[in-house]
Motif scaffolding. Structure first.
Motif, short mmCIF file in Angstrom:
data_model
loop_
_atom_site.label_atom_id
_atom_site.label_comp_id
_atom_site.label_asym_id
_atom_site.label_seq_id
_atom_site.Cartn_x
_atom_site.Cartn_y
_atom_site.Cartn_z
N ASN A 132 -32.34 -1.00 52.24
CA ASN A 132 -32.28 -1.47 53.62
C ASN A 132 -32.72 -0.39 54.62
OD1 ASN A 132 -31.67 -3.48 55.54
ND2 ASN A 132 -29.66 -2.59 55.90
N PHE A 133 -32.90 0.83 54.18
CA PHE A 133 -33.25 1.96 55.06
C PHE A 133 -34.66 1.80 55.60
CE2 PHE A 133 -34.98 6.29 55.61
CZ PHE A 133 -34.06 6.80 56.50
N LYS A 134 -34.81 2.01 56.90
CA LYS A 134 -36.12 1.98 57.55
C LYS A 134 -36.36 3.34 58.20
CE LYS A 134 -36.69 -2.80 57.82
NZ LYS A 134 -36.51 -3.12 56.47
N PRO A 135 -37.24 4.16 57.65
CA PRO A 135 -37.45 5.52 58.16
C PRO A 135 -37.77 5.58 59.65
CG PRO A 135 -38.70 5.18 56.14
CD PRO A 135 -38.10 3.85 56.51
N ASP A 136 -38.47 4.58 60.17
CA ASP A 136 -38.82 4.58 61.60
C ASP A 136 -37.60 4.39 62.50
OD1 ASP A 136 -41.46 4.97 60.94
OD2 ASP A 136 -42.02 2.87 61.21
N TYR A 137 -36.52 3.86 61.96
CA TYR A 137 -35.31 3.65 62.75
C TYR A 137 -34.40 4.86 62.71
CZ TYR A 137 -36.56 -1.34 62.33
OH TYR A 137 -37.21 -2.56 62.36
N ASP A 138 -34.69 5.79 61.83
CA ASP A 138 -33.92 7.03 61.72
C ASP A 138 -34.47 8.02 62.76
OD1 ASP A 138 -32.41 9.21 60.93
OD2 ASP A 138 -33.53 9.54 59.07
N ILE A 139 -34.02 7.87 63.98
CA ILE A 139 -34.59 8.59 65.12
C ILE A 139 -34.54 10.11 64.93
CG2 ILE A 139 -34.47 8.91 67.62
CD1 ILE A 139 -35.07 6.03 67.04
N ASN A 140 -33.41 10.62 64.47
CA ASN A 140 -33.28 12.09 64.33
C ASN A 140 -33.71 12.60 62.95
OD1 ASN A 140 -31.14 11.19 62.82
ND2 ASN A 140 -29.60 12.41 63.89
N LYS A 141 -34.20 11.72 62.12
CA LYS A 141 -34.78 12.06 60.81
C LYS A 141 -33.81 12.83 59.91
CE LYS A 141 -38.56 10.04 61.90
NZ LYS A 141 -38.56 8.62 61.59
N ASP A 142 -32.52 12.41 59.94
CA ASP A 142 -31.54 13.04 59.05
C ASP A 142 -31.30 12.21 57.78
OD1 ASP A 142 -30.08 10.91 60.04
OD2 ASP A 142 -28.37 12.13 60.69
N LYS A 143 -32.17 11.23 57.53
CA LYS A 143 -32.13 10.37 56.35
C LYS A 143 -30.95 9.41 56.32
CE LYS A 143 -35.00 13.35 53.75
NZ LYS A 143 -35.35 14.40 53.05
N THR A 144 -30.33 9.20 57.49
CA THR A 144 -29.24 8.25 57.63
C THR A 144 -29.38 7.56 58.98
OG1 THR A 144 -27.79 9.68 56.34
CG2 THR A 144 -26.73 7.98 57.65
N ILE A 145 -29.23 6.26 59.01
CA ILE A 145 -29.24 5.52 60.27
C ILE A 145 -27.78 5.32 60.67
CG2 ILE A 145 -29.90 3.37 61.41
CD1 ILE A 145 -32.23 3.27 59.33
N ASN A 146 -27.39 5.99 61.73
CA ASN A 146 -25.98 6.00 62.13
C ASN A 146 -25.84 6.12 63.64
OD1 ASN A 146 -26.54 8.72 62.61
ND2 ASN A 146 -25.67 9.37 60.66
N ILE A 147 -24.63 6.40 64.09
CA ILE A 147 -24.34 6.47 65.52
C ILE A 147 -25.15 7.54 66.23
CG2 ILE A 147 -22.34 8.01 65.35
CD1 ILE A 147 -22.66 4.91 67.62
N ALA A 148 -25.54 8.59 65.54
CA ALA A 148 -26.36 9.64 66.15
C ALA A 148 -27.70 9.05 66.63
CB ALA A 148 -26.59 10.77 65.17
N ASP A 149 -28.25 8.14 65.87
CA ASP A 149 -29.50 7.49 66.27
C ASP A 149 -29.29 6.58 67.49
OD1 ASP A 149 -31.16 8.52 64.03
OD2 ASP A 149 -29.73 7.36 62.85
N ILE A 150 -28.18 5.86 67.50
CA ILE A 150 -27.86 4.99 68.63
C ILE A 150 -27.68 5.81 69.90
CG2 ILE A 150 -26.13 3.39 69.58
CD1 ILE A 150 -27.79 2.09 67.40
N ILE A 151 -27.03 6.96 69.81
CA ILE A 151 -26.82 7.82 70.98
C ILE A 151 -28.16 8.29 71.55
CG2 ILE A 151 -25.92 10.08 71.71
CD1 ILE A 151 -23.52 9.49 69.82
N ILE A 152 -29.09 8.61 70.69
CA ILE A 152 -30.42 9.02 71.16
C ILE A 152 -31.07 7.88 71.94
CG2 ILE A 152 -32.75 9.66 70.40
CD1 ILE A 152 -31.35 11.16 68.04
N VAL A 153 -30.97 6.68 71.43
CA VAL A 153 -31.54 5.51 72.11
C VAL A 153 -30.81 5.28 73.44
CG1 VAL A 153 -31.83 3.01 71.97
CG2 VAL A 153 -32.33 4.44 69.98
N ALA A 154 -29.50 5.45 73.45
CA ALA A 154 -28.70 5.20 74.65
C ALA A 154 -29.07 6.12 75.81
CB ALA A 154 -27.22 5.35 74.32
N LYS A 155 -29.58 7.29 75.53
CA LYS A 155 -29.94 8.24 76.60
C LYS A 155 -30.95 7.66 77.57
CE LYS A 155 -28.94 12.47 74.10
NZ LYS A 155 -29.48 13.69 73.50
N HIS A 156 -31.80 6.77 77.11
CA HIS A 156 -32.80 6.17 77.99
C HIS A 156 -32.76 4.64 77.93
CE1 HIS A 156 -34.47 10.02 79.05
NE2 HIS A 156 -34.40 10.35 77.79
#
Length: 85
Positions: free
Chosen positions: A43-67
């Motif tokens: 189910n992992f989509k590398p393009d959705y892993d914003i911070n490229k830590d190999k996990t799609i999690n709240i850290a990625d959502i926080i990056i999106v939330a900034k803008h």
């Protein structure tokens, strides 16, 4: 052409997952569909892993939330300079 410079860099915001020129709930929903997946999951989509830590999690959502709710019109003016041949 030069776009941006050391004095006036071009900054791109992460988060427009569905490429509709805005960072909004549609992007968050895309990320949510793979939430808590890692690079070992089908189910992992590398393009959705914003911070490229190999996990799609709240850290990625926080990056999106900034803008969140930003559009292409939200960017500052960008310096463009023609370079003579």
């Amino acid at each position: 052409m030069n776009i941006g410079s050391a004095d006036s860099p071009v900054t791109l915001w992460a988060g427009d997952i569905n490429q509709d020129n805005s960072i909004n709930m549609a992007d968050v929903i895309k990320i949510a569909q793979c939430f808590n997946s890692n690079s070992d999951d089908e189910n992992f989509k590398p393009d959705y892993d914003i911070n490229k830590d190999k996990t799609i999690n709240i850290a990625d959502i926080i990056i999106v939330a900034k803008h969140f709710n930003a559009t292409t019109d939200s960017y500052n003016d960008i310096a463009v300079k023609a370079i003579p041949n």
